[in-house]
Structures are given as structure tokens and as C-alpha cells.
Design a protein around this motif. Structure first.
Motif, PDB file in Angstrom:
ATOM      1  N   TYR A  72       0.831  -1.216   0.000  1.00  0.00           N
ATOM      2  CA  TYR A  72       0.000   0.000   0.000  1.00  0.00           C
ATOM      3  C   TYR A  72       0.860   1.259   0.000  1.00  0.00           C
ATOM      4  O   TYR A  72       0.589   2.199  -0.755  1.00  0.00           O
ATOM      5  CB  TYR A  72      -0.943   0.033   1.197  1.00  0.00           C
ATOM      6  CG  TYR A  72      -1.813   1.278   1.157  1.00  0.00           C
ATOM      7  CD1 TYR A  72      -2.972   1.310   0.373  1.00  0.00           C
ATOM      8  CD2 TYR A  72      -1.441   2.441   1.837  1.00  0.00           C
ATOM      9  CE1 TYR A  72      -3.736   2.462   0.286  1.00  0.00           C
ATOM     10  CE2 TYR A  72      -2.201   3.601   1.753  1.00  0.00           C
ATOM     11  CZ  TYR A  72      -3.356   3.599   0.978  1.00  0.00           C
ATOM     12  OH  TYR A  72      -4.110   4.749   0.877  1.00  0.00           O
ATOM     13  N   ILE A  75       2.215   2.044  -3.388  1.00  0.00           N
ATOM     14  CA  ILE A  75       1.163   2.548  -4.271  1.00  0.00           C
ATOM     15  C   ILE A  75       0.817   3.993  -3.932  1.00  0.00           C
ATOM     16  O   ILE A  75       0.626   4.839  -4.817  1.00  0.00           O
ATOM     17  CB  ILE A  75      -0.079   1.638  -4.186  1.00  0.00           C
ATOM     18  CG1 ILE A  75       0.195   0.325  -4.933  1.00  0.00           C
ATOM     19  CG2 ILE A  75      -1.319   2.326  -4.750  1.00  0.00           C
ATOM     20  CD1 ILE A  75      -0.836  -0.756  -4.708  1.00  0.00           C
ATOM     21  N   ASP A  76       0.745   4.289  -2.648  1.00  0.00           N
ATOM     22  CA  ASP A  76       0.469   5.657  -2.206  1.00  0.00           C
ATOM     23  C   ASP A  76       1.545   6.615  -2.714  1.00  0.00           C
ATOM     24  O   ASP A  76       1.240   7.699  -3.240  1.00  0.00           O
ATOM     25  CB  ASP A  76       0.396   5.687  -0.678  1.00  0.00           C
ATOM     26  CG  ASP A  76       0.051   7.057  -0.132  1.00  0.00           C
ATOM     27  OD1 ASP A  76      -0.810   7.740  -0.719  1.00  0.00           O
ATOM     28  OD2 ASP A  76       0.649   7.457   0.886  1.00  0.00           O
ATOM     29  N   CYS A  79       1.218   7.082  -6.539  1.00  0.00           N
ATOM     30  CA  CYS A  79       0.129   7.991  -6.895  1.00  0.00           C
ATOM     31  C   CYS A  79       0.526   9.442  -6.644  1.00  0.00           C
ATOM     32  O   CYS A  79       0.228  10.329  -7.458  1.00  0.00           O
ATOM     33  CB  CYS A  79      -1.138   7.628  -6.122  1.00  0.00           C
ATOM     34  SG  CYS A  79      -1.917   6.085  -6.644  1.00  0.00           S
ATOM     35  N   SER A  80       1.200   9.697  -5.530  1.00  0.00           N
ATOM     36  CA  SER A  80       1.660  11.063  -5.237  1.00  0.00           C
ATOM     37  C   SER A  80       2.652  11.533  -6.296  1.00  0.00           C
ATOM     38  O   SER A  80       2.624  12.704  -6.713  1.00  0.00           O
ATOM     39  CB  SER A  80       2.307  11.115  -3.848  1.00  0.00           C
ATOM     40  OG  SER A  80       1.360  10.826  -2.837  1.00  0.00           O
ATOM     41  N   GLU A 112      -8.235   8.829  -2.883  1.00  0.00           N
ATOM     42  CA  GLU A 112      -8.305   7.710  -1.939  1.00  0.00           C
ATOM     43  C   GLU A 112      -8.889   6.473  -2.604  1.00  0.00           C
ATOM     44  O   GLU A 112      -8.455   5.339  -2.329  1.00  0.00           O
ATOM     45  CB  GLU A 112      -9.161   8.088  -0.726  1.00  0.00           C
ATOM     46  CG  GLU A 112      -9.275   6.972   0.304  1.00  0.00           C
ATOM     47  CD  GLU A 112     -10.150   7.342   1.481  1.00  0.00           C
ATOM     48  OE1 GLU A 112     -10.365   6.480   2.348  1.00  0.00           O
ATOM     49  OE2 GLU A 112     -10.627   8.503   1.542  1.00  0.00           O
ATOM     50  N   ARG A 115      -6.388   4.832  -5.104  1.00  0.00           N
ATOM     51  CA  ARG A 115      -5.352   4.168  -4.321  1.00  0.00           C
ATOM     52  C   ARG A 115      -5.854   2.810  -3.819  1.00  0.00           C
ATOM     53  O   ARG A 115      -5.136   1.802  -3.893  1.00  0.00           O
ATOM     54  CB  ARG A 115      -4.924   5.045  -3.140  1.00  0.00           C
ATOM     55  CG  ARG A 115      -3.939   6.155  -3.508  1.00  0.00           C
ATOM     56  CD  ARG A 115      -3.768   7.150  -2.369  1.00  0.00           C
ATOM     57  NE  ARG A 115      -2.630   8.040  -2.573  1.00  0.00           N
ATOM     58  CZ  ARG A 115      -2.648   9.108  -3.363  1.00  0.00           C
ATOM     59  NH1 ARG A 115      -3.748   9.403  -4.045  1.00  0.00           N
ATOM     60  NH2 ARG A 115      -1.570   9.880  -3.480  1.00  0.00           N
ATOM     61  N   TYR A 119      -4.563  -0.908  -4.778  1.00  0.00           N
ATOM     62  CA  TYR A 119      -4.151  -1.808  -3.700  1.00  0.00           C
ATOM     63  C   TYR A 119      -4.867  -3.148  -3.812  1.00  0.00           C
ATOM     64  O   TYR A 119      -4.256  -4.212  -3.657  1.00  0.00           O
ATOM     65  CB  TYR A 119      -4.456  -1.137  -2.360  1.00  0.00           C
ATOM     66  CG  TYR A 119      -3.936  -1.891  -1.155  1.00  0.00           C
ATOM     67  CD1 TYR A 119      -2.646  -2.413  -1.134  1.00  0.00           C
ATOM     68  CD2 TYR A 119      -4.723  -2.048  -0.020  1.00  0.00           C
ATOM     69  CE1 TYR A 119      -2.163  -3.081  -0.020  1.00  0.00           C
ATOM     70  CE2 TYR A 119      -4.242  -2.709   1.102  1.00  0.00           C
ATOM     71  CZ  TYR A 119      -2.972  -3.226   1.092  1.00  0.00           C
ATOM     72  OH  TYR A 119      -2.489  -3.896   2.192  1.00  0.00           O
ATOM     73  N   SER A 211      -0.571  -1.142 -10.681  1.00  0.00           N
ATOM     74  CA  SER A 211      -0.416  -1.746  -9.353  1.00  0.00           C
ATOM     75  C   SER A 211       0.554  -2.918  -9.374  1.00  0.00           C
ATOM     76  O   SER A 211       1.434  -3.021  -8.511  1.00  0.00           O
ATOM     77  CB  SER A 211      -1.782  -2.181  -8.802  1.00  0.00           C
ATOM     78  OG  SER A 211      -2.313  -3.278  -9.519  1.00  0.00           O
TER      79      SER A 211
END
Length: 355
Positions: A72, A75-76, A79-80, A112, A115, A119, A211
Motif C-alpha cells: 500500500y 502505491i500511495d 500515486c503522489s 483515496e 489508491r 491496492y 499496481s
């Protein structure tokens, strides 16, 4: 999400899949699929068979908290990275000939939500990869074809680090990893098709590829990329795994589209572009995160295994090894599905085996 929320989400999601499987594929008397969670910071997973191949399957998938937390968080961060448009000018150049919407992250979802969707894609792939090891009885295959020791489980990331596998043993491990990847991808694509359709499916394909690319690139070390017919180690280089997975995704979805199983209005070129954008963006994310030197970029970006130095020789050993063990896998698989079974096209065989 913080760590407790990540763990709670992962445990709940994995439990729901496991419950469904116990009501269907593991519905025989005494058959059972169980997930064990390890309070361990390592990035690891195991597939553990507890039954003989002549008995109803009793299987365990072991996952660490470290694995689901790191999945996670990566992935976070990815994305950022995309949201901050750090390499947007480079992407504009790379994808300028791509048709349609070239956005990497979907505009119709909240940050959110995409994400969490990514995930779910990564968790599903890891889970189905372990399930494939169990379904295809890979521990039995190891014990049948390798005489050096008795195997009782299939461990993903901590296998014999002190003594790298070599020769026949290494080749068998590599091909079994590719076989598990292949089945896992087919299972994931079916799940995408079951949950989404039309434009929603199109956007979900890109998120799914991003992902799994994030998960695979995490483990890639471009400084150790050396391919030949003399295979070493327990796993194929991560970039080699991705180079088998991406064509599988666009070729499978193209077949589903032509068979009217899905209705995305995407042709093969569109599907290639979606996979290219998603995987390339993950590549650049990890390239920055790991601070890879530019001279190693070719070892980091996907170019096709057959095009790499030693790539043909590597694939030659992989194909020949697969041809030896495939009959045993077909014979003993718990849930045999031809579409889930690793396949090398005649075109690839001709290109590889001619060398």
C-alpha cells in the motif's frame, strides 16, 4: 491509511476471497484453504500444501503484515508521484502517439478511491500467485524433479539467499514462478471483467497494470540483470517477469474483446498503449525512488526479454524446462483450466529455439 487500517483492509479483503473459494473450489469434504497472517515486517509470502496430491486439497497461504503494508505505501507514493507531475514532460513525449485519454490516473475517482483500487489489484495478484503455486502442485513438482532435498512449501522472497540455486534446480524454480504469474494474471483479469464493464473496465485495466508493475519493480535490481542459458537463483529477474506479463494482459484482453466477452471498444494497439503508460510510469517512479544511474536505465525499462543480451538463451532454457514439467502440472493441477496454463506461442518458440 495508517498501518492498522492497511492491515485491517487487507485481512478483510483477503478473507472475503478465501471464503468464496472455500464455498466453491474447496467445497469437497475435508478440503480447505486457509490464510495465515505473520506479524513480520518482511516482504514475503508462502504457499504451503498440507495434503497429498491424491487427497482433497488442504492448502495454506501465508502472508506477512510487512508485505501488505509495503504494497500500500508503495502505491500511495506512486500515486503522489504521478499527481505531482514530476516527469509529466517526459511522459508527454513518450506517449505523444498514444490514442485516446493518456491520463495515468483516472479523473472520475477520488485519490483515496484509486489508491484503494490499485491496492486491491496488487493484493489480488499476490494472492492468486500463491494460489497458483498450490493449484498447480508446485511443491510436488519440485520434489519430483529435484532430488537434492525435500520441499514442504513454496517461499517467495527469502529462498536460499546464502546459496543461489543453479542449473536444473534454478531453471525449474524460474519456470514455476512464470507459471504462477501466468495463472494469477488470468485470474485477475477475470475478476476485473466480473466487476467492471465498458469505460469502467478500460480505466480499471490501467490501474491494475500500474499496481502490479509497482509490486514487481520493487524487487528489481538492474545492477544484477544478467541473462544466459545458465540460470541462477530462485526467481526470474523482476523485469523479465513483467516482460512476460504485459503481453499476456494485452493479448488476453484483445481475445476477450474479439470474442465479445468484453465491450471496451479497445483494439490491441489501444491495449498495448494502456499497458505501456501504466508500466512505464511505474518504471520511472521506481527509477527515481531507487536513484538508479542513467546507464542502468535499459536494465530497468521493459524492452522485451528476447531483445536483451542473453535473452534468447534464457528463454530457450525456460521453454525447454517447461516442456518437461508441463505434463505433470496438467496431470496433477487441482483446477485445470487451459487458459490458466503457461503457454509459449509458436512464434516465440520459433524465434527463441532457432538460436
Amino acid at each position: 491509511m495508517d498501518n492498522p487500517e492497511i492491515i485491517e483492509f487487507a485481512v478483510s479483503f483477503i478473507s472475503s476471497i478465501t471464503n468464496d473459494l472455500n464455498e466453491s473450489l474447496y467445497s469437497q469434504p475435508t478440503a480447505n484453504l486457509n490464510v495465515i497472517w505473520k506479524r513480520d515486517d518482511s516482504f514475503n509470502a508462502r504457499a504451503i500444501p498440507k495434503s497429498r496430491i491424491t487427497e482433497p486439497p488442504v492448502h495454506i497461504i501465508e502472508l506477512t503484515y510487512g508485505l501488505v503494508i509495503q504494497l500500500y505505501n508503495d502505491i500511495d507514493e506512486y500515486c503522489s508521484y504521478i499527481e505531482n507531475k514530476s516527469d509529466q514532460k517526459t511522459f508527454d513525449i513518450l506517449f505523444k502517439d498514444h490514442s485516446g485519454d493518456t491520463s495515468i490516473l483516472p479523473c472520475h475517482l477520488e485519490p483515496e478511491d484509486y489508491r484503494k483500487n490499485m491496492y486491491i489489484g496488487a493484493l489480488t495478484w499476490v494472492y492468486f500467485h500463491e494460489l497458483a503455486h498450490l493449484n498447480q502442485e508446485h511443491v510436488y513438482i519440485l520434489n519430483k524433479f529435484i532430488d537434492t532435498k525435500h520441499h514442504s512449501m513454496y517461499e517467495e522472497f527469502n529462498v536460499n539467499k546464502s546459496e543461489p540455486l543453479k542449473d536444473k534446480e534454478a531453471a525449474i524454480h524460474h519456470v514455476l514462478e512464470l507459471a504462477a504469474d501466468f495463472e494469477a494474471i488470468q485470474s485477475c483479469l477475470r475478476e476485473l471483467i466480473r466487476h467492471f464493464e465498458g469505460d469502467e473496465l478500460t480505466k480499471s485495466i490501467g490501474l491494475f497494470v500500474s499496481s502490479i508493475s509497482c509490486a514487481i519493480y520493487k524487487l528489481h535490481n538492474p545492477t544484477e540483470l544478467s541473462l544466459s542459458s545458465d540460470i541462477e537463483g530462485s526467481h526470474p529477474p523482476s523485469i523479465v517477469r513483467l516482460e512476460q506479463i504485459l503481453p499476456q494482459i494485452w493479448e488476453s484482453l484483445d481475445l476477450y474483446e474479439k470474442a465479445n466477452i468484453i465491450d471496451t471498444k479497445l483494439n490491441r494497439k489501444d491495449l498495448v498503449h494502456i499497458c505501456d503508460r501504466s508500466a512505464t510510469s511505474a518504471c520511472f517512479f521506481w527509477f527515481r525512488k531507487k536513484q538508479i544511474t542513467t546507464e542502468k536505465m535499459r536494465n530497468f525499462i521493459f524492452v522485451g526479454t528476447i531483445n536483451r543480451p542473453g535473452g534468447k538463451l534464457y528463454l530457450q532454457t525456460i521453454i525447454k524446462t517447461w516442456d518437461v514439467i508441463k505434463p505433470e502440472i496438467v496431470k496433477n493441477s487441482r483446477m485445470l483450466d487451459e487458459l490458466n496454463t503457461l503457454n509459449f506461442t509458436e512464434t516465440l518458440r520459433d524465434l527463441v529455439l532457432e538460436c
